[in-house]
Design a protein around this motif. Sequence first.
Motif, short mmCIF file in Angstrom:
data_model
loop_
_atom_site.label_atom_id
_atom_site.label_comp_id
_atom_site.label_asym_id
_atom_site.label_seq_id
_atom_site.Cartn_x
_atom_site.Cartn_y
_atom_site.Cartn_z
N VAL A 1 0.85 -1.07 0.14
CA VAL A 1 0.11 -0.21 0.03
C VAL A 1 0.75 1.21 0.04
CG1 VAL A 1 -1.99 1.08 0.84
CG2 VAL A 1 -1.69 -1.61 1.27
N SER A 2 1.50 1.52 -1.01
CA SER A 2 2.75 2.59 -1.17
C SER A 2 2.92 2.63 -2.84
CB SER A 2 3.63 2.38 -0.18
OG SER A 2 4.57 1.32 -0.79
N VAL A 3 3.52 3.71 -3.07
CA VAL A 3 4.07 4.20 -4.48
C VAL A 3 5.48 3.31 -4.52
CG1 VAL A 3 4.87 5.59 -6.13
CG2 VAL A 3 2.46 5.94 -4.94
N GLY A 4 6.54 3.66 -3.36
CA GLY A 4 7.48 3.27 -3.08
C GLY A 4 7.65 1.93 -2.78
N TYR A 5 8.79 1.30 -3.34
CA TYR A 5 8.92 -0.17 -3.04
C TYR A 5 10.38 -0.52 -2.50
CZ TYR A 5 9.54 0.78 -8.10
OH TYR A 5 9.87 1.46 -9.10
N ASP A 6 11.09 0.37 -1.92
CA ASP A 6 12.47 0.45 -1.29
C ASP A 6 12.39 -0.82 -0.50
OD1 ASP A 6 13.12 2.17 -3.08
OD2 ASP A 6 13.11 3.78 -1.63
N HIS A 7 11.32 -0.89 0.28
CA HIS A 7 11.17 -1.87 1.31
C HIS A 7 11.18 -3.37 0.88
CE1 HIS A 7 7.36 -0.96 0.14
NE2 HIS A 7 6.88 -1.78 0.65
N ILE A 8 10.93 -3.50 -0.27
CA ILE A 8 10.72 -4.99 -0.85
C ILE A 8 12.10 -5.31 -1.68
CG2 ILE A 8 9.40 -6.35 -2.20
CD1 ILE A 8 7.12 -4.41 -2.07
N SER A 9 12.56 -6.74 -1.28
CA SER A 9 13.78 -6.98 -2.15
C SER A 9 13.17 -7.48 -3.51
CB SER A 9 14.53 -8.41 -1.29
OG SER A 9 14.91 -7.82 -0.14
N LEU A 10 13.29 -6.69 -4.33
CA LEU A 10 12.64 -6.94 -5.73
C LEU A 10 13.55 -8.06 -6.58
CD1 LEU A 10 12.20 -3.29 -7.06
CD2 LEU A 10 10.33 -4.69 -5.97
N ASP A 11 14.88 -8.02 -6.44
CA ASP A 11 15.29 -8.95 -7.06
C ASP A 11 15.13 -10.47 -6.79
OD1 ASP A 11 16.68 -7.49 -8.77
OD2 ASP A 11 18.50 -6.89 -7.62
N GLU A 12 14.94 -10.46 -5.33
CA GLU A 12 14.65 -11.91 -4.78
C GLU A 12 13.04 -12.25 -4.97
OE1 GLU A 12 15.96 -13.97 -2.52
OE2 GLU A 12 17.88 -13.10 -2.29
N CYS A 13 12.18 -11.26 -5.33
CA CYS A 13 10.82 -11.77 -5.56
C CYS A 13 10.85 -12.16 -7.23
CB CYS A 13 10.11 -10.32 -5.51
SG CYS A 13 9.61 -10.14 -3.87
N TRP A 14 11.75 -11.24 -7.85
CA TRP A 14 11.46 -11.54 -9.27
C TRP A 14 12.41 -12.74 -9.75
CZ3 TRP A 14 13.34 -5.82 -10.36
CH2 TRP A 14 12.21 -4.99 -10.43
N THR A 15 13.52 -13.37 -8.91
CA THR A 15 13.99 -14.42 -9.24
C THR A 15 13.24 -15.57 -8.81
OG1 THR A 15 16.21 -13.47 -8.67
CG2 THR A 15 15.96 -15.89 -8.49
N ARG A 16 12.33 -15.49 -8.04
CA ARG A 16 11.40 -16.61 -7.44
C ARG A 16 10.13 -16.65 -8.48
NH1 ARG A 16 12.47 -17.24 -1.23
NH2 ARG A 16 14.59 -16.20 -1.01
N GLY A 17 9.83 -15.54 -9.19
CA GLY A 17 8.76 -15.51 -9.94
C GLY A 17 7.48 -14.77 -9.01
N ILE A 18 7.91 -14.07 -8.17
CA ILE A 18 6.83 -13.43 -7.21
C ILE A 18 6.48 -12.25 -8.09
CG2 ILE A 18 6.35 -12.46 -4.96
CD1 ILE A 18 8.21 -14.66 -4.02
N LEU A 19 5.23 -11.83 -8.11
CA LEU A 19 4.82 -10.51 -8.64
C LEU A 19 4.85 -9.45 -7.59
CD1 LEU A 19 1.93 -11.49 -10.76
CD2 LEU A 19 4.30 -11.25 -11.53
N VAL A 20 5.01 -8.24 -7.82
CA VAL A 20 4.95 -7.24 -7.02
C VAL A 20 4.03 -6.21 -7.20
CG1 VAL A 20 6.30 -5.33 -5.63
CG2 VAL A 20 7.61 -7.60 -6.32
N GLY A 21 2.96 -5.82 -6.49
CA GLY A 21 2.17 -4.44 -6.89
C GLY A 21 2.42 -3.74 -6.00
#
Length: 346
Positions: free
Chosen positions: A93-113
Amino acid sequence: MSFRVLVTVPLPTKARSLLERSGAEIVYPSRFHALGDENSAAFVLEAGLKTEEALAILKREKPVDAIFTTLICKINKEILDTAGPQLKVVSTVSVGYDHISLDECWTRGILVGHTPGVLSDSTADMAITLCLAAGRRIPEARQAVLDGSWGDWRPLWMCGMDLHHATVGIVGLGRIGQIVAKRLKAFDCNLIYSDVIRNEAAEKEFGLHYVDFDDLLQRADFVLPHIPLLPETRKLFNLKTFKKMKKSAIFVNTSRGPVCDMDDLYTALKTGEIAAAGLDVTDPEPLPPSHPLLTLPNCLIVPHVASASIRTRLDMFDLAVRNTIAAINGKPLPSEVKPPSAKSKL
């Protein structure tokens, strides 16, 4: 389709109902149930789970299919490992996503909204508010009422900078920058902007003039960054930058705290390199009460509340829920943070 979602923040009534109707089993601490709805003081004051508490709940309640979160909960490798391999989406629930480990998500195929767009108007409103309040010295004027220094009328006492007819420099002409320009047009401002990409359509619509960054700094009465936090924008506004501005310039930041060097801003304000500042974002957040910027009468700081209107915050929850449900159902997210390779294909 039934699914389990770890929710790290109290859910407003509509958002909770949307999740439950979509088949969600909501996993969150028992204390959230006792808060009532969004109209209660207890609900409003509850910040939600930080990383350690979210991790503890995950260890008890795993696996989950989705994580619904906010800025204060760091979604790191340990959280993702603990959530389990079936995790499909992290929705913030934010515009920013600095708090999310994006590379870890993308490597696992996890979508980020995330939730851009719905808060752009409110953020633009805050930028204008800070321009007016810092320019017209509203905090100092209020203090004069409180401390009794408001006396007889004096011709130049508490005089500040008008926004109308001022030259306003917008650094970054994305979605929010353009909405700010739209509002400033009504103030008959001379609007200049700098960006890595020129936007001639916006120039025509809002009466903007494209200039380079240094020219903007030298000419603007108000300088407003509306830029993302990137390696090249971190501490873009520093003492060297401030020294290029007018002595009468006002710096207003509603973008990202770390685009400004806070110590350098203090020096610039204290020594008169610039006249005033209005900040909705700081580095760090929250800013410690002992920070020297808070001792300055010409620095107005509010606690990252640009999107804090009731309608906007509820719209942010709604979009975050729709991102979650779309991912679970294998549909495109209404607002996805895409990997760089995916962005390049658009």
